[in-house]
Structure formats: structure tokens, C-alpha cells
Design a protein around this motif. Structure first.
Motif, mmCIF file in Angstrom:
data_model
loop_
_atom_site.group_PDB
_atom_site.id
_atom_site.type_symbol
_atom_site.label_atom_id
_atom_site.label_comp_id
_atom_site.label_asym_id
_atom_site.label_seq_id
_atom_site.Cartn_x
_atom_site.Cartn_y
_atom_site.Cartn_z
ATOM 1 N N ILE A 119 19.060 42.173 38.007
ATOM 2 C CA ILE A 119 18.154 42.601 39.072
ATOM 3 C C ILE A 119 17.199 43.642 38.482
ATOM 4 O O ILE A 119 17.608 44.482 37.677
ATOM 5 N N PRO A 121 15.443 38.373 39.940
ATOM 6 C CA PRO A 121 15.003 38.922 41.232
ATOM 7 C C PRO A 121 14.506 40.369 41.115
ATOM 8 O O PRO A 121 15.114 41.186 40.414
ATOM 9 N N TYR A 127 12.995 43.812 43.311
ATOM 10 C CA TYR A 127 12.895 44.496 44.598
ATOM 11 C C TYR A 127 12.041 45.752 44.422
ATOM 12 O O TYR A 127 12.167 46.469 43.422
ATOM 13 N N LYS A 173 10.192 41.089 45.975
ATOM 14 C CA LYS A 173 10.700 41.305 47.335
ATOM 15 C C LYS A 173 10.446 42.757 47.732
ATOM 16 O O LYS A 173 11.030 43.675 47.160
ATOM 17 N N SER A 232 21.324 42.244 51.946
ATOM 18 C CA SER A 232 22.642 41.980 51.379
ATOM 19 C C SER A 232 22.468 41.022 50.206
ATOM 20 O O SER A 232 21.884 39.950 50.352
ATOM 21 N N ILE A 233 22.968 41.421 49.052
ATOM 22 C CA ILE A 233 22.840 40.607 47.844
ATOM 23 C C ILE A 233 24.218 40.081 47.471
ATOM 24 O O ILE A 233 25.149 40.860 47.234
ATOM 25 N N SER A 234 24.346 38.783 47.431
ATOM 26 C CA SER A 234 25.631 38.152 47.137
ATOM 27 C C SER A 234 25.745 37.845 45.649
ATOM 28 O O SER A 234 24.832 37.280 45.048
ATOM 29 N N SER A 253 29.438 40.886 47.952
ATOM 30 C CA SER A 253 28.042 41.262 48.165
ATOM 31 C C SER A 253 27.928 42.777 48.186
ATOM 32 O O SER A 253 28.911 43.493 48.357
ATOM 33 N N SER A 300 24.942 46.103 49.367
ATOM 34 C CA SER A 300 23.745 46.417 50.149
ATOM 35 C C SER A 300 22.700 47.081 49.266
ATOM 36 O O SER A 300 22.998 48.057 48.554
#
Length: 276
Positions: free
Chosen positions: A82, A112, A114, A142, A150-152, A157, A159
Motif C-alpha cells: 500500500i 493501491p 490512498y 483513492k 476497510s482494507i481486507s 481487515s 481500518s
């Protein structure tokens, strides 16, 4: 003759010192440093074990090589799961939206991504800010201003909470944070001086920036000046703990009002999660 030689020697020493300072300043502002952290917690499950988060903060439209090639290469080599961008991707004094959006697209191709806003995103026009947010979103980033996602990972997962720079010290965080204390939580918040408020919300890990490492760093003393903290600020880099909350502060990558860094290289933060 003696005085002429002495004067020449003094001038030579001064020129040599100035040359060394220029080399140090150039090196400090152009050469990237990667700082590794390991976050250990009993909330880290087997599925989250080894998850790697790379934090980019305070880019301020700086370019490390053509099209930020050197920066992208460093991030890619870290093999992140991430990437988080904690504000000030642009600079309000010399805003280059295309450069910021292009960077967002390149990192979104890695994994991904954020993003939350910093103060400089609110020092540009509403039109430019809208263009920036829409451009980053289209690029695959994002945007999570005042939002919890919530990221699985596998069967578990965690938060990820993004706090808009306008709402760092009001009730917003308490309204969006999950009450489930068993779930591991990460907060992206641009400014570090509100650690006490972040801790009251019982988030586990905060990733922050804004302070630029104190801009000029004095060995064994620390940073000299930071926005919103003044001289010899408390929160400029590294790990800080308040209650059950740990905060990691990036020294950031770019400069803004003060155009140079001294003894304070641009920093990429890399955080690996580890179960207790």
C-alpha cells in the motif's frame, strides 16, 4: 607581503567552507533517503504480518529526475503493498497540477494508493483543488478525506482513516472512527502537532508529515523550525507515542516557503507491520 599571504589564506578557507556548505545543501536536497520502521502490535494478525506501507508526504511538486523517475524507482524497489500520500502533493506557490497527477498515476500503477489533503491543497483556488482531486481519482488514487475504509488482507481487515486537513483538531475524527477497538487502525493526518487529539480517538498508528523535518537539523538537537510549531518544534520526524497511539512523522520530500534543507535529506518512509 605577510599580510597579503595571510589575507589570501583566509579567503581560501572561506571559499572552501562555502564550497563544502553548497555541496552539503545540494546533496541534502537532491538525494533520497529511505527510513524503515517496524510497527509491532498484538492487533497484527498472521494475514497482516509483513504488510508494507510506503508513505509519501510533502512532495510540494518537487521532481526527482525527469517525470520523478528516481522517486518512482525507489518506491518500486521497496515493493509496497500500500502507498499512502499524506498531503501537500502540490505547492501553492508554484502549483503544477499535471506533475502531481502524473505522479499519482505512476504510483497507482505500483499498488493501491490512498491520499489525504494537506494545508497547501487549501491554499490553492477551489477550481485547482477540484481539478487536482478529480485528476488523482481518475489516475487511480483513492482520496479518503474524512473517510474510513476497510482494507481486507486474506481473512482479516484493518481500518484506514483519512482526515481532511481542515478537520484535524475538531470532532470529525471521533465521528468517523470505528468503535471496534479490536480492529487495527491507521490514521492518515497531515499535521503531527495534534497527536493528543489523535490519541483520544484511540487509533493505533498515525502517519503524518507537514513539519519538513524541522527544515534545518542540528546534530543532537533536532529540527530548527516547523510550520504551526515554531522554533525547535517537538514533532518533526520519527516515532512518537501518546497513550496507545504511535505516530510516525515523515520529513517529507519537497520544500515550500523555505527553499532549502540542511542536514535533512528528502525522506521516503517505509513501515512494515509485525505481529507481537
Amino acid at each position: 607581503m605577510f599580510f597579503i599571504k595571510k589575507r589570501f589564506k583566509i579567503k581560501t578557507i572561506i571559499v572552501a567552507i562555502l564550497f563544502v556548505l553548497i555541496v552539503i545543501i545540494f546533496y541534502d536536497n537532491k538525494h533520497l533517503q529511505i527510513t524503515h520502521y517496524t510497527y509491532i502490535s498484538d492487533k497484527i494478525t498472521s494475514d497482516l504480518e509483513g504488510l508494507r506501507i510506503v508513505q509519501i508526504s510533502d512532495l510540494h511538486n518537487t521532481a526527482f529526475g525527469k517525470d520523478n523517475k528516481r522517486l518512482i524507482q525507489k518506491i518500486t524497489e521497496l515493493k509496497p503493498d500500500i502507498i499512502v500520500i499524506t498531503g501537500d502533493i502540490i505547492d501553492s506557490n508554484h502549483t503544477k497540477l499535471d506533475r502531481a497527477i502524473d505522479f499519482g498515476k505512476k504510483v497507482a500503477d505500483i499498488c493501491p494508493v490512498y491520499y489525504v489533503t494537506g494545508n497547501h491543497e487549501y491554499w490553492i483556488s477551489d477550481y485547482d483543488r477540484k481539478e487536482l482531486i478529480e485528476g488523482l481519482t481518475k489516475a487511480g488514487v483513492k482520496v479518503i478525506n474524512n473517510e474510513q475504509v476497510s482494507i481486507s488482507i486474506g481473512k482479516t481487515s484493518f481500518s484506514l482513516i483519512g482526515l481532511d486537513d481542515r478537520n484535524l483538531n475538531d470532532a470529525t475524527l471521533f465521528n468517523i472512527v470505528d468503535d471496534n477497538k479490536e480492529t487495527f487502525s491507521i490514521l492518515l493526518a497531515h499535521e503531527p502537532q495534534y497527536l493528543a487529539e489523535y490519541a483520544l480517538a484511540n487509533v493505533d498508528l498515525v502517519l503524518s508529515g507537514h513539519a519538513h523535518g524541522g527544515q534545518f537539523r542540528i546534530p543532537f538537537v533536532g529540527g530548527v523550525v516547523a510550520p504551526d510549531q515554531g522554533f525547535f518544534p517537538q514533532y518533526t520526524e520519527g516515532e512518537h507515542t501518546k497513550g496507545n497511539t504511535k505516530m510516525i512523522i515523515s520529513r517529507g520530500l519537497g520544500n515550500s516557503v523555505i527553499p532549502v534543507r540542511i542536514l535533512n535529506r528528502p525522506e521516503i518512509v517505509c513501515v512494515d507491520l509485525c505481529k507481537e
